[in-house]
Design a protein around this motif. Structure first.
Motif, PDB file in Angstrom:
ATOM      1  N   GLU A 163       0.825  -1.211   0.000  1.00 44.61           N
ATOM      2  CA  GLU A 163       0.000   0.000   0.000  1.00 44.61           C
ATOM      3  C   GLU A 163       0.858   1.259   0.000  1.00 44.61           C
ATOM      4  OE1 GLU A 163      -4.054  -1.565   2.150  1.00 44.61           O
ATOM      5  OE2 GLU A 163      -2.785  -0.144   3.185  1.00 44.61           O
TER       6      GLU A 163
ATOM      7  N   TYR B 151      -3.258  10.335   4.921  1.00 49.14           N
ATOM      8  CA  TYR B 151      -3.124   9.020   4.292  1.00 49.14           C
ATOM      9  C   TYR B 151      -1.675   8.690   3.966  1.00 49.14           C
ATOM     10  CZ  TYR B 151      -8.064   8.073   3.962  1.00 49.14           C
ATOM     11  OH  TYR B 151      -9.347   7.777   4.292  1.00 49.14           O
TER      12      TYR B 151
ATOM     13  N   SER C 121       0.525   5.925   5.984  1.00 47.23           N
ATOM     14  CA  SER C 121       1.019   4.768   5.266  1.00 47.23           C
ATOM     15  C   SER C 121       2.538   4.659   5.380  1.00 47.23           C
ATOM     16  CB  SER C 121       0.536   4.877   3.827  1.00 47.23           C
ATOM     17  OG  SER C 121       1.476   4.398   2.950  1.00 47.23           O
TER      18      SER C 121
ATOM     19  N   ARG D  73      -4.340   1.052   4.946  1.00 49.30           N
ATOM     20  CA  ARG D  73      -5.333   1.996   4.459  1.00 49.30           C
ATOM     21  C   ARG D  73      -6.656   1.892   5.229  1.00 49.30           C
ATOM     22  NH1 ARG D  73      -6.093   3.204  -1.343  1.00 49.30           N
ATOM     23  NH2 ARG D  73      -8.156   4.115  -1.583  1.00 49.30           N
TER      24      ARG D  73
END
Lengths: 302, 432
Positions: free
Chosen positions: A52, B130, B134, B140
């Protein structure tokens, strides 16, 4: 002086690990930190856990690149388009290379050169920005751990987005120049993968070298410029005559030729593609392992 | 239930000088290095010395560190600048590799060596949550689940869709810390991140850290100059000195030893000097700090002694105004006062060319109470951007005056000890 803080039992309590979903993908179990020597294998499972982050880094790259630009994503199309026009005039008309095209592409030199530029722009941007990527993110490298291979990969990933956009323009050109898609199109995913590997392989080596030797900041753009002329961007693979096989040692030579076979229905040159593919694979794996070998020093010298 | 989650054994980190500093190796040097290697080796053979035997070009930033941390404990790491604290954290965070020894960590580790790592000024607050989440190792789905909490903690709801480059520095830090505070690791490694933000927010962060360790059973490794924070948060403290362990154990004892060392560090010379490469970055090189008592025999600072504080530094960049900001702290971290070179009208706003500067200020008599103080030297440019910071530029001790009026012999209380003008008079009784 005692070096233990308490009389701790050495047995880790596995049950104490929260089994919830939250999950930092960091170190799920026991992590041993110690000096490593020589060549280090790629930690695929770790990269998978961090996948991710790669996505977020690519997303950041793309987002930031077009922020505060008036034309935004249109820049991804303008660059190859502009090159196409210039090359058509210089190499197609003035140098007369358009006369070398096979019958079914007569008068369609612009789309011929556009395919070359499409692939070449991806490769050259990937190598140039990928080469700079580690130096540019030294701030991240010295503050947090994540798989370092993601740094050049993320910039190349950003280039993939541009490639997809400029491929859209290619589809328009296909309509304009009446070039019907053929069965060769099926080979496209394989060619894309090989292009990605070639770009990544070179970018890995260049980025690692740039961290240690800042000279490569100047060497890479220069190298890329010379490389373009060796890469069948504005001429056909067959144009170089008996030099085809040595020229195929350059992966982009065979690959760009193959893209034209695949997208424009030109003749396949299997031997050239085979040589370029072999070199691509060698370069990719060498790039990965060289990068892994030197990456543990990045934080100290970045 | 106290099992070991961090086990460190014989850990060391050696740097080759010239590699670590600002001088990058160039290709030419590398090629020359390879080309001349056979000759050097021949010479070495003839003289019978090892090629790498030049000890002065190597130095150990960290050496022979051993400790264990049980689950759920907060361990503080203290020591002066350059004692190896950051190196230790970087090794445990896997940013840099140790040269010898090993460390074993059990559980998910998150490290926070800085607030807002990876924040991009062009992206909005929402986007940076975000991205930063991360980078710190959150998934997420996890960020999405905690998004509202993070926003609430940061108090920047209104500016969520504004690029963070338009944030005030306070907002920026709050947002960054809010993301970090919602990590859920089993081991949290924190560098001096509390040095930022306003007092209110610092309190909130310290509270959050306490929750993390005591409330949720997580292990925290915590580096700080703020002795007050270390005292209130940590059960155990590791004191590093010149890369080696000077002490480890219960907080009180180790902190006391550290404070005592800090006091005796410079003796009566009251001067500290740095050679090239010792205390510098690309902007500023620190050369010397000296305290000169202006009364008495010049060897001791007493409460009633005016002191000249002289700082000698080299401006390496040149061409912009340079501000030297000195902050005097007590050893438990309380800021006593801040003063800066802009008070000198001759230099205020003027461009500083490259070169060596000496700035002197006088600390008046009867200002500081007796005790030991730490001077932090911070260099700023005209935009108040930090150019260089030296947290412990100097330690000095102010001694009590020889004879006090009155009969109290205990420690005089308070951070400052001004001589105030007093008058007392007998008020004649007024009968109504």
């Amino acid at each position: 002086m005692s070096n233990t803080l308490t009389g701790a039992s050495p047995i880790p309590n596995r049950n104490a690990q929260t089994p919830d979903e939250s999950a930092l993908p960091v170190f799920d179990q026991e992590m041993v930190i110690q000096p490593q020597r020589g060549w280090i294998a790629v930690n695929v499972s770790e990269m998978w856990r961090y996948r991710e982050l790669l996505f977020f880094l690519i997303w950041r790259d793309v987002k930031v690149r077009y922020k505060q630009t008036v034309l935004g994503v249109a820049w991804a199309i303008l660059q190859p388009l502009f090159n196409m026009i210039v090359f058509t005039v210089i190499f197609g008309k003035v140098a007369g290379l358009e006369d070398h095209l096979p019958a079914h592409l007569k008068g369609k030199y612009p789309i011929f050169v556009y395919v070359g530029m499409l692939v070449w722009t991806f490769f050259s941007t990937g190598v140039t920005t990928g080469g700079q990527s580690l130096v540019n993110s030294q701030h991240l490298l010295t503050k947090i751990y994540f798989p370092r291979l993601f740094v050049p990969l993320a910039t190349i990933g950003g280039g993939m987005v541009d490639l997809a956009i400029s491929f859209g323009l290619f589809l328009v050109l296909m309509l304009i120049y009446q070039v019907p898609p053929g069965w060769g199109l099926l080979a496209l995913p394989v060619l894309l993968l090989l292009t990605l590997m070639a770009t990544a392989g070179v970018a890995f080596v260049m980025s690692a070298l740039t961290v240690s030797y800042r000279d490569f900041r100047f060497i890479v753009p220069f190298m890329v410029q010379a490389w373009m002329y060796l890469s069948a961007t504005f001429y056909d693979v067959a144009d170089v005559g008996r030099w085809q096989l040595p020229a195929s040692i350059n992966p982009m030579f065979g690959l760009i030729g193959a893209y034209r076979s695949c997208l424009l229905g030109m003749e396949w040159h299997w031997l050239q593609l085979g040589i370029s593919t072999t070199v691509t694979l060698v370069m990719f794996f060498f790039g990965v392992f060289y990068f892994r070998k030197v990456e543990r020093k990045f934080a100290d010298i970045a | 239930m106290s099992d070991t989650v961090i086990h460190v054994e014989g850990l060391g980190k050696e740097y080759r000088l010239g590699v670590q500093g600002s001088s990058y190796p160039t290709l030419r040097e590398a090629i020359m290095g390879v080309a001349t290697a056979p000759i050097r080796r021949l010479k070495a053979l003839r003289h019978g010395v090892e090629e790498e035997g030049d000890a002065s070009s190597h130095f150990w930033a960290l050496r022979d560190v051993n400790f264990e941390v049980p689950r759920g404990q907060v361990i503080g790491i203290i020591g002066r600048n350059g004692a190896g604290k950051s190196t230790l954290l970087k090794i445990l965070s896997r940013i840099t590799e140790p040269s010898c020894g090993k460390a074993v960590l059990r559980g998910r580790v998150a490290s926070l060596l800085e607030v807002g790592t990876g924040f991009h000024p062009e992206l909005t607050g929402r986007e940076n949550i975000y991205l930063n989440g991360s980078i710190l190792g959150m998934r997420r789905v996890e960020i999405e689940r905690k998004f509202d909490q993070i926003v609430a903690f940061s108090e920047v709801e209104k500016f969520l869709d504004t690029p963070v480059k338009r944030y005030s520095s306070g907002m920026y830090v709050r947002l960054a810390f809010a993301v970090a505070a919602h990590l859920e690791p089993e081991i949290l490694i924190v560098d001096e991140v509390l040095a930022v933000g306003d007092a209110e927010f610092q309190k909130k962060c310290l509270g959050k850290m306490q929750d993390v360790s005591t409330g949720q059973g997580r292990t925290v490794l915590f580096v700080s100059h703020n002795i007050w924070a270390v005292r209130s948060l940590c059960q155990q403290v590791l004191y590093l000195k010149q890369g080696q362990m000077a002490a480890i154990g219960q907080t009180e004892g180790v902190v006391d030893k550290y404070l005592k060392d800090a006091t005796h560090q410079n003796g009566v010379t009251m001067m500290r000097q740095w050679g090239p490469g010792a205390a510098e970055n690309e902007n500023v090189r620190m050369r010397r700090v000296q305290l000169t008592p202006q009364s008495g025999d010049g060897t001791m600072i007493r409460v009633d002694t005016p002191v000249d504080l002289e700082v000698e530094y080299e401006n390496l960049k040149g061409g912009t105004p340079l501000v030297l900001n000195l902050a005097v702290h007590t050893l438990d971290g309380t800021l006593v006062f801040v003063s800066q070179t802009t008070s000198d009208k001759n230099w205020h706003g003027r461009k500083f060319e490259k070169g060596v500067y000496r700035s002197t200020c006088r600390i008046p008599a009867n200002l500081l109470n007796d005790g030991t103080y730490r001077i932090r030297a911070l260099f700023l440019d005209e935009a108040v951007k930090h150019l260089y910071n030296l947290d412990d530029a100097m330690f000095f001790t102010v001694h009590d005056i020889a004879h006090r009026e009155g009969s109290w012999y205990g420690k005089w209380l308070g951070v400052v000890r001004p001589q105030l003008q007093w008058t007392t008079e007998l008020v004649p009784a007024i009968d109504a």
